[in-house]
Design a protein around this motif. Structure first.
Motif, PDB file in Angstrom:
ATOM      1  N   SER A   1       0.841  -1.204   0.000  1.00  0.00           N
ATOM      2  CA  SER A   1       0.000   0.000   0.000  1.00  0.00           C
ATOM      3  C   SER A   1       0.873   1.251   0.000  1.00  0.00           C
ATOM      4  O   SER A   1       0.531   2.264  -0.592  1.00  0.00           O
ATOM      5  CB  SER A   1      -0.954   0.000   1.181  1.00  0.00           C
ATOM      6  OG  SER A   1      -0.310   0.414   2.351  1.00  0.00           O
ATOM      7  N   GLU A   2       2.038   1.179   0.674  1.00  0.00           N
ATOM      8  CA  GLU A   2       2.964   2.313   0.643  1.00  0.00           C
ATOM      9  C   GLU A   2       3.491   2.503  -0.771  1.00  0.00           C
ATOM     10  O   GLU A   2       3.568   3.601  -1.288  1.00  0.00           O
ATOM     11  CB  GLU A   2       4.135   2.081   1.593  1.00  0.00           C
ATOM     12  CG  GLU A   2       3.754   2.267   3.056  1.00  0.00           C
ATOM     13  CD  GLU A   2       4.838   1.790   3.993  1.00  0.00           C
ATOM     14  OE1 GLU A   2       5.880   1.324   3.522  1.00  0.00           O
ATOM     15  OE2 GLU A   2       4.629   1.870   5.202  1.00  0.00           O
ATOM     16  N   LYS A   3       3.839   1.369  -1.389  1.00  0.00           N
ATOM     17  CA  LYS A   3       4.407   1.432  -2.740  1.00  0.00           C
ATOM     18  C   LYS A   3       3.398   2.024  -3.725  1.00  0.00           C
ATOM     19  O   LYS A   3       3.764   2.673  -4.682  1.00  0.00           O
ATOM     20  CB  LYS A   3       4.790   0.023  -3.207  1.00  0.00           C
ATOM     21  CG  LYS A   3       6.149  -0.407  -2.723  1.00  0.00           C
ATOM     22  CD  LYS A   3       6.447  -1.778  -3.267  1.00  0.00           C
ATOM     23  CE  LYS A   3       7.730  -2.332  -2.678  1.00  0.00           C
ATOM     24  NZ  LYS A   3       7.831  -3.761  -2.897  1.00  0.00           N
ATOM     25  N   SER A   4       2.122   1.790  -3.472  1.00  0.00           N
ATOM     26  CA  SER A   4       1.130   2.146  -4.472  1.00  0.00           C
ATOM     27  C   SER A   4       1.022   3.645  -4.708  1.00  0.00           C
ATOM     28  O   SER A   4       0.621   4.060  -5.772  1.00  0.00           O
ATOM     29  CB  SER A   4      -0.217   1.555  -4.102  1.00  0.00           C
ATOM     30  OG  SER A   4      -0.666   2.192  -2.933  1.00  0.00           O
ATOM     31  N   PHE A   5       1.313   4.463  -3.757  1.00  0.00           N
ATOM     32  CA  PHE A   5       1.180   5.896  -4.016  1.00  0.00           C
ATOM     33  C   PHE A   5       2.525   6.626  -4.070  1.00  0.00           C
ATOM     34  O   PHE A   5       2.576   7.794  -4.469  1.00  0.00           O
ATOM     35  CB  PHE A   5       0.227   6.556  -3.004  1.00  0.00           C
ATOM     36  CG  PHE A   5       0.838   6.864  -1.676  1.00  0.00           C
ATOM     37  CD1 PHE A   5       0.999   5.894  -0.723  1.00  0.00           C
ATOM     38  CD2 PHE A   5       1.237   8.163  -1.376  1.00  0.00           C
ATOM     39  CE1 PHE A   5       1.567   6.173   0.502  1.00  0.00           C
ATOM     40  CE2 PHE A   5       1.807   8.472  -0.158  1.00  0.00           C
ATOM     41  CZ  PHE A   5       1.968   7.461   0.795  1.00  0.00           C
ATOM     42  N   LEU A   6       3.600   5.958  -3.714  1.00  0.00           N
ATOM     43  CA  LEU A   6       4.911   6.602  -3.807  1.00  0.00           C
ATOM     44  C   LEU A   6       5.488   6.431  -5.214  1.00  0.00           C
ATOM     45  O   LEU A   6       5.356   5.368  -5.811  1.00  0.00           O
ATOM     46  CB  LEU A   6       5.883   5.953  -2.814  1.00  0.00           C
ATOM     47  CG  LEU A   6       5.657   6.269  -1.336  1.00  0.00           C
ATOM     48  CD1 LEU A   6       6.518   5.370  -0.478  1.00  0.00           C
ATOM     49  CD2 LEU A   6       5.967   7.730  -1.040  1.00  0.00           C
ATOM     50  N   ALA A   7       6.119   7.476  -5.719  1.00  0.00           N
ATOM     51  CA  ALA A   7       6.807   7.346  -7.013  1.00  0.00           C
ATOM     52  C   ALA A   7       8.010   6.442  -6.805  1.00  0.00           C
ATOM     53  O   ALA A   7       8.657   6.489  -5.756  1.00  0.00           O
ATOM     54  CB  ALA A   7       7.249   8.712  -7.495  1.00  0.00           C
TER      55      ALA A   7
ATOM     56  N   LEU B   1      11.687  11.786   3.829  1.00  0.00           N
ATOM     57  CA  LEU B   1      10.673  11.506   2.804  1.00  0.00           C
ATOM     58  C   LEU B   1      11.320  11.218   1.456  1.00  0.00           C
ATOM     59  O   LEU B   1      10.873  10.339   0.720  1.00  0.00           O
ATOM     60  CB  LEU B   1       9.707  12.678   2.671  1.00  0.00           C
ATOM     61  CG  LEU B   1       8.640  12.819   3.744  1.00  0.00           C
ATOM     62  CD1 LEU B   1       7.701  13.964   3.408  1.00  0.00           C
ATOM     63  CD2 LEU B   1       7.837  11.548   3.904  1.00  0.00           C
TER      64      LEU B   1
ATOM     65  N   LYS C   1      12.134   7.718   0.455  1.00  0.00           N
ATOM     66  CA  LYS C   1      11.083   6.820  -0.049  1.00  0.00           C
ATOM     67  C   LYS C   1      11.019   6.856  -1.574  1.00  0.00           C
ATOM     68  O   LYS C   1      10.423   5.986  -2.192  1.00  0.00           O
ATOM     69  CB  LYS C   1       9.704   7.223   0.502  1.00  0.00           C
ATOM     70  CG  LYS C   1       9.660   7.494   1.977  1.00  0.00           C
ATOM     71  CD  LYS C   1       9.733   6.224   2.763  1.00  0.00           C
ATOM     72  CE  LYS C   1       9.785   6.503   4.253  1.00  0.00           C
ATOM     73  NZ  LYS C   1      10.288   5.378   5.008  1.00  0.00           N
ATOM     74  N   SER C   2      11.532   7.903  -2.174  1.00  0.00           N
ATOM     75  CA  SER C   2      11.489   8.032  -3.634  1.00  0.00           C
ATOM     76  C   SER C   2      12.713   8.842  -4.080  1.00  0.00           C
ATOM     77  O   SER C   2      12.619  10.048  -4.315  1.00  0.00           O
ATOM     78  CB  SER C   2      10.181   8.725  -4.034  1.00  0.00           C
ATOM     79  OG  SER C   2      10.160   8.981  -5.414  1.00  0.00           O
TER      80      SER C   2
END
Lengths: 279, 336
Positions: B4-10, B59, B62-63
């Motif tokens: 779920s984290e991966k789904s919205f992070l670039a 932050l 994460k990307s």
């Protein structure tokens, strides 16, 4: 809080309706609308006015780190690789005059196209396009907004969203058409806002104890008459203590009710507190 | 990271910022071929992106974004005193990549830079030229993976192989490529070189899970090392930094048994051992961006370096040495 800066009412109208915003009737040089944790300000045309309106809103309503600022409006595209109504998230924002470039941190997925934008003081037409232009699209506000907003907010929370209106060959703008284009772009904008809220909520959250630190520190600052230096040190020591012990020291509550009569007592109490927090 | 984290992070490298001057550099072209779906943003200077005010390091982790740039002037730096020279006189390090794809809580890079993005200086030929000039007068021991993990990035930026190929023709140059990567496959086709040391940083699995985010497991690192040894490479093991986490004695004891139970100890060139240490200013900056067991520890300061209190540090080193000497002769053990 989400801050939205538009230049004209035609750009704001669809957003005001969609988010259920109400006009603020406080004395102000700007038209401001608010509701549902959103502040929308209409800056009027131009880099400077956008910068002033952004600064005004973020100062007046007290911008905090997790707040989001968006500049939403129409733009002109230089190339026909874009189509009218394309919603663009700007990955580079250039001030045509200062040549300063700004880069938002795009850390989340989104459904928009991306492009670089160059901001001008005047409307740009194809036949008068300067040779040294770099942006894929042009507008009159983006650079002013971004430079101002990024002073107050972290870069991942500041974005320019532009909707392609013309190809620099326009004669007259049509407010109804603008309103419709903005309306069509709302699903993209809303999805970006939701992802940014999620990013800030999921990854910027501390433990509940750490979130309480500012309140605790303020209480101790008042009861012990701490100096600014001591207050800053106390904040850092408390945070580290909670991380090491997963809780506050039990004896900290004794310091809330202390009566201070001299500077010497301040120092003694602070040293005592520091000793506890360094265990 | 959950799905779920991966789904919205670039995803990492969703954006590549490229200095206009290196747009047509062969290394840039190669890197961009590997990142066809990334957004390319042209920039004048990497500092415009890397050194911006208002970046949120934790932050950005994460990307992470990639920044391609050209390096000017200084290509080599003298090895710092808090690192070991392994008996070599002219110990230098070089940084043609800044920052790392992994995210270890204790990493000094988090205190060094204001950005978690990765800068690649694509003009590796200028580094080689500078070293060529030095090698005319003296020998050189060079750490080439100092402010990054080169091997971990090899699929996108093939610099480990470039360094190895360069070193192959240089008699008086020794290079160390330090890594946590299990990607030995990327080097498998290369001929092992006597003057190239592949150095693996190893930690107990408990430490990896708690502090070395995104890194390969201990067992996959050990498998990569086994292959490297079998293929004839010189391998160094780095037990550095040892961390004073709860139960560290038992954790590291079990760890050493596992490492030397799996690896042929006679084939290990040497070992470096060191406890966590970090320049004072770096820790200060890390504390601002991160709140964790590493940043909140009560360290002692010695000559502008924070490390564990003397007694604890001595106990950690002595414990490690005493166990390591069961496996290897003491002349192969270097303590920082």
């Amino acid at each position: 809080m989400i801050y939205i800066v538009t230049a004209f009412h035609a750009e704001a109208k669809a957003l005001i309706e969609h988010f259920g915003l109400k006009k603020l009737y406080e004395p102000s040089k700007f038209q401001i609308f608010s509701g549902n944790d959103i502040i929308l300000i209409e800056s009027k045309e131009g880099i400077v006015k956008s910068s002033i309106a952004t600064t005004f809103a973020l100062t007046k309503f007290g911008a905090a780190d997790k707040d989001i600022a968006l500049n939403i409006g129409i733009c002109g595209a230089r190339e026909n690789t874009f189509s009218k109504g394309d919603v663009i998230l700007c990955n580079k924002i250039i001030n045509h005059y200062s040549k300063r470039a700004f880069y938002p941190d795009i850390l989340i997925k989104h459904s928009m196209k991306e492009a670089s934008i160059e901001s001008f003081m005047h409307p740009v037409k194809k036949d008068s396009l300067p040779l040294e232009i770099e942006g894929d699209i042009v507008d009159m506000e983006g650079a002013g907004f971004f430079e101002a907003a990024s002073i107050f907010l972290p870069l991942h929370n500041v974005h320019c969203i532009k909707i392609v209106y013309d190809f620099l060959d326009f004669e007259k703008i049509n407010p109804v058409e603008i309103e419709n284009l903005i309306k069509q772009s709302i699903p993209h904008i809303e999805s970006l806002i939701n992802s940014l809220l999620k990013l800030n909520f999921e990854f910027c959250n501390n433990t509940p104890e750490i979130d309480n630190i500012p309140l605790l520190v303020n209480k101790l600052k008042n009861s012990l008459h701490l100096t600014t230096y001591m207050t800053n040190e106390l904040e850092s020591l408390l945070k580290d203590y909670i991380i090491r012990h997963k809780k506050l020291p039990d004896s900290i509550f004794e310091f809330f009710e202390v009566q201070i009569n001299s500077k010497k007592e301040v120092k003694n109490y602070f040293d005592k507190l520091r000793k506890i927090l360094l265990s | 990271m959950t799905s779920s984290e991966k789904s919205f992070l670039a995803k990492h490298f969703s954006h590549v910022y490229v200095e206009k001057e290196v747009l047509s550099h062969p290394v840039t072209i190669k890197i961009l071929e590997n990142l066809r779906s990334s957004q390319i943003v042209k920039i004048d200077n990497y500092k415009e992106v890397f050194c911006r005010a208002g970046q949120n390091y934790s932050l950005q982790e994460k990307s992470k974004k990639l920044i391609l740039a050209k390096k000017y002037r200084e290509f080599l730096y003298p090895g710092p005193s808090i690192c070991h020279n392994f008996g070599y006189d002219n110990f230098f390090y070089t940084s043609n990549i800044l920052n790392c794809i992994y995210s270890c809580d204790y990493c000094f890079l988090k205190g060094m830079y204001s950005s978690a993005n990765i800068v690649v200086f694509v003009n590796i030929e200028n580094y080689f030229k500078e070293i060529d000039a030095i090698l005319k007068n003296q020998s050189l021991y060079l750490s080439v993976s100092y402010e990054t993990d080169l091997l971990a990035l090899e699929k996108i930026v093939p610099f480990s192989s470039a360094w190895i190929e360069y070193a192959a023709s240089k008699q008086n140059l020794t290079i160390e490529i330090r890594t946590k990567s299990a990607n030995f496959k990327a080097l498998e086709k290369l001929k092992p070189q006597d003057n190239v040391i592949l150095a693996w940083t190893l930690s107990p699995q408990e430490i990896i899970e708690k502090f070395e985010h995104g890194t390969p497991s201990l067992s996959s690192r050990l498998s990569a090392i086994k292959k490297a040894i079998e293929n004839g490479w010189k391998v160094r093991l780095c037990f550095d930094p040892i961390l004073a986490t709860e139960g560290w004695k038992t954790i590291y004891e079990k760890f050493l048994n596992q490492v030397f139970g799996e690896l042929n100890r006679e084939k290990i060139v040497d070992i470096s051992v060191g406890v966590f240490r970090i320049p004072k200013d770096y820790l200060k900056r890390m504390k601002k961006a991160f709140a964790n067991e590493i940043t909140a520890f009560l360290y002692e300061e010695l000559e502008n370096v924070y490390t564990y209190p003397k007694e604890l540090k001595e106990d950690m080193i002595a414990t490690m040495i005493s166990r390591l000497e069961d496996f290897l002769p003491s002349y192969k053990i270097f303590v920082v």
